[in-house]
Design an enzyme around this catalytic site. Structure first.
Site, short mmCIF file in Angstrom:
data_model
loop_
_atom_site.label_atom_id
_atom_site.label_comp_id
_atom_site.label_asym_id
_atom_site.label_seq_id
_atom_site.Cartn_x
_atom_site.Cartn_y
_atom_site.Cartn_z
N ASP A 55 0.81 -1.21 0.00
CA ASP A 55 0.00 0.00 0.00
C ASP A 55 0.84 1.26 0.00
OD1 ASP A 55 0.89 -0.43 2.61
OD2 ASP A 55 -1.08 -0.19 3.55
N ILE A 56 1.84 1.29 0.92
CA ILE A 56 2.57 2.55 1.07
C ILE A 56 4.00 2.29 1.48
CG2 ILE A 56 1.65 2.89 3.42
CD1 ILE A 56 1.59 5.94 2.76
N ASP A 85 6.99 3.69 3.38
CA ASP A 85 7.23 4.69 4.42
C ASP A 85 8.69 4.59 4.87
OD1 ASP A 85 6.91 6.57 6.38
OD2 ASP A 85 5.67 5.35 7.68
N SER A 86 9.00 3.71 5.82
CA SER A 86 10.41 3.53 6.21
C SER A 86 11.13 2.60 5.23
CB SER A 86 10.51 2.95 7.62
OG SER A 86 10.19 1.57 7.61
N GLY A 87 10.35 1.79 4.51
CA GLY A 87 10.94 0.84 3.57
C GLY A 87 11.22 -0.53 4.19
N THR A 98 9.22 -2.86 5.44
CA THR A 98 8.34 -3.94 4.99
C THR A 98 8.78 -4.47 3.63
OG1 THR A 98 6.52 -2.85 6.12
CG2 THR A 98 5.93 -4.55 4.52
N LYS A 153 5.86 7.91 0.36
CA LYS A 153 5.95 9.17 1.10
C LYS A 153 7.23 9.91 0.74
CE LYS A 153 2.99 8.43 4.98
NZ LYS A 153 2.86 8.35 6.43
N ASP A 180 -5.59 1.99 6.61
CA ASP A 180 -6.42 2.11 7.82
C ASP A 180 -5.86 3.08 8.85
OD1 ASP A 180 -4.14 0.42 8.56
OD2 ASP A 180 -5.22 0.17 10.44
P1 5GP Z 1 7.30 0.75 6.11
O1 5GP Z 1 7.67 -0.66 6.43
O2 5GP Z 1 7.64 1.20 4.71
O3 5GP Z 1 7.75 1.74 7.15
O4 5GP Z 1 5.77 0.87 6.34
C1 5GP Z 1 4.86 0.45 5.50
C2 5GP Z 1 3.60 0.16 6.26
O5 5GP Z 1 3.34 1.15 7.28
C3 5GP Z 1 2.46 0.25 5.30
O6 5GP Z 1 2.22 -0.99 4.69
C4 5GP Z 1 1.33 0.72 6.19
O7 5GP Z 1 0.71 -0.40 6.78
C5 5GP Z 1 1.98 1.52 7.27
N1 5GP Z 1 1.90 2.98 7.00
C6 5GP Z 1 2.92 3.81 6.76
N2 5GP Z 1 2.48 5.07 6.53
C7 5GP Z 1 1.13 5.02 6.61
C8 5GP Z 1 0.09 6.00 6.43
O8 5GP Z 1 0.28 7.19 6.15
N3 5GP Z 1 -1.18 5.56 6.61
C9 5GP Z 1 -1.48 4.28 6.93
N4 5GP Z 1 -2.77 3.98 7.06
N5 5GP Z 1 -0.53 3.32 7.06
C10 5GP Z 1 0.76 3.69 6.91
MG MG Z 2 0.72 -2.47 5.62
#
Ligand code: 5GP
Ligand code: MG
Length: 196
Positions: A105-106, A108-110, A112, A136, A164
């Site tokens: 979905d998104i 963010d930190s990378g 996942t 982001k 969510d």
């Molecule tokens: P990462 O592992 O890249 O930091 O995070 C990814 C996960 O963090 C996404 O799959 C999502 O579940 C959650 N996340 C990060 N930013 C957002 C946001 O702005 N809104 C929501 N709903 N979830 C987010």
């Molecule tokens: Mg997620």
């Protein structure tokens, strides 16, 4: 639920146009690489609507392997950098050289996406491509390798179209930010359900 919305960042019409466009690009790249039967790996839960829309624009024979990763427990508004909880499910131990397209979905930190790509490679994927609905505009996200991005967005917390807050708002058709009172009310325990 509608009254909890602060700003609509990307509306349903824009999403539909971009998803179709991205699917055409992916289909073209797969054809160029002679990948006819890609394995689609949507990361639950946030990508389920995006993945459902995207795959219906792909002309390929696809197999779907849903996986589940949680880096985002409870009411937290930022990814919990230290732990990636949960495990990969519905994924064969040996991918036997499959060509995989991961959908999240998104970005963010990378964390996942990196974890999933590493795992798929370790399990014998022949190739791994990655696709996110949103990225982001923050350094960690921009520094994470990803093949396809539907939309770059500012570093704000968004919900809707699968994303969510406290497991609500996934069914909003647009990608939106929430009013501050809604988020504060939920995180300090004053509110029960969002919108109450
Ligand atoms: P990462 O592992 O890249 O930091 O995070 C990814 C996960 O963090 C996404 O799959 C999502 O579940 C959650 N996340 C990060 N930013 C957002 C946001 O702005 N809104 C929501 N709903 N979830 C987010
Ligand atoms: Mg997620």
């Amino acid at each position: 639920m509608e009254t909890d919305i602060d700003t609509v960042l990307i509306d349903r019409a824009e999403i539909a146009i971009r998803v179709r466009e991205l699917a055409a690009q992916i289909a073209g790249d797969l054809a160029t690489a002679d990948v006819r039967h890609p394995t689609i790996v949507p990361i639950l839960t946030g990508s389920f609507i995006f993945a459902a829309d995207l795959i219906r624009h792909l002309p390929n024979y696809v197999q779907i392997r849903l996986i589940s990763i949680s880096s985002y427990p409870g009411t937290a508004m930022v990814s919990q950098g230290a732990t990636v909880k949960g495990q990969l499910t519905n994924l064969p131990d040996h991918l036997g050289g499959s060509d995989v397209l991961v959908i999240d979905d998104i970005l963010d930190s990378g964390r996942t996406l990196r974890l999933v790509v590493e795992t798929l490679e370790r399990r014998g994927a022949g190739s791994v491509r990655t696709c996110v609905l949103l990225r982001k505009q923050r350094p960690e996200a921009m520094a994470t390798p990803v093949d396809y991005v539907a939309f770059d967005i500012p570093d704000v917390f968004v919900v809707g179209y699968g994303l969510d807050f406290n497991d609500y708002y996934r069914n909003l058709p647009d990608i939106v930010s929430l009013r501050e009172e809604v988020i504060e009310g939920a995180s300090d325990g004053r509110a029960g359900l969002p919108g109450q």
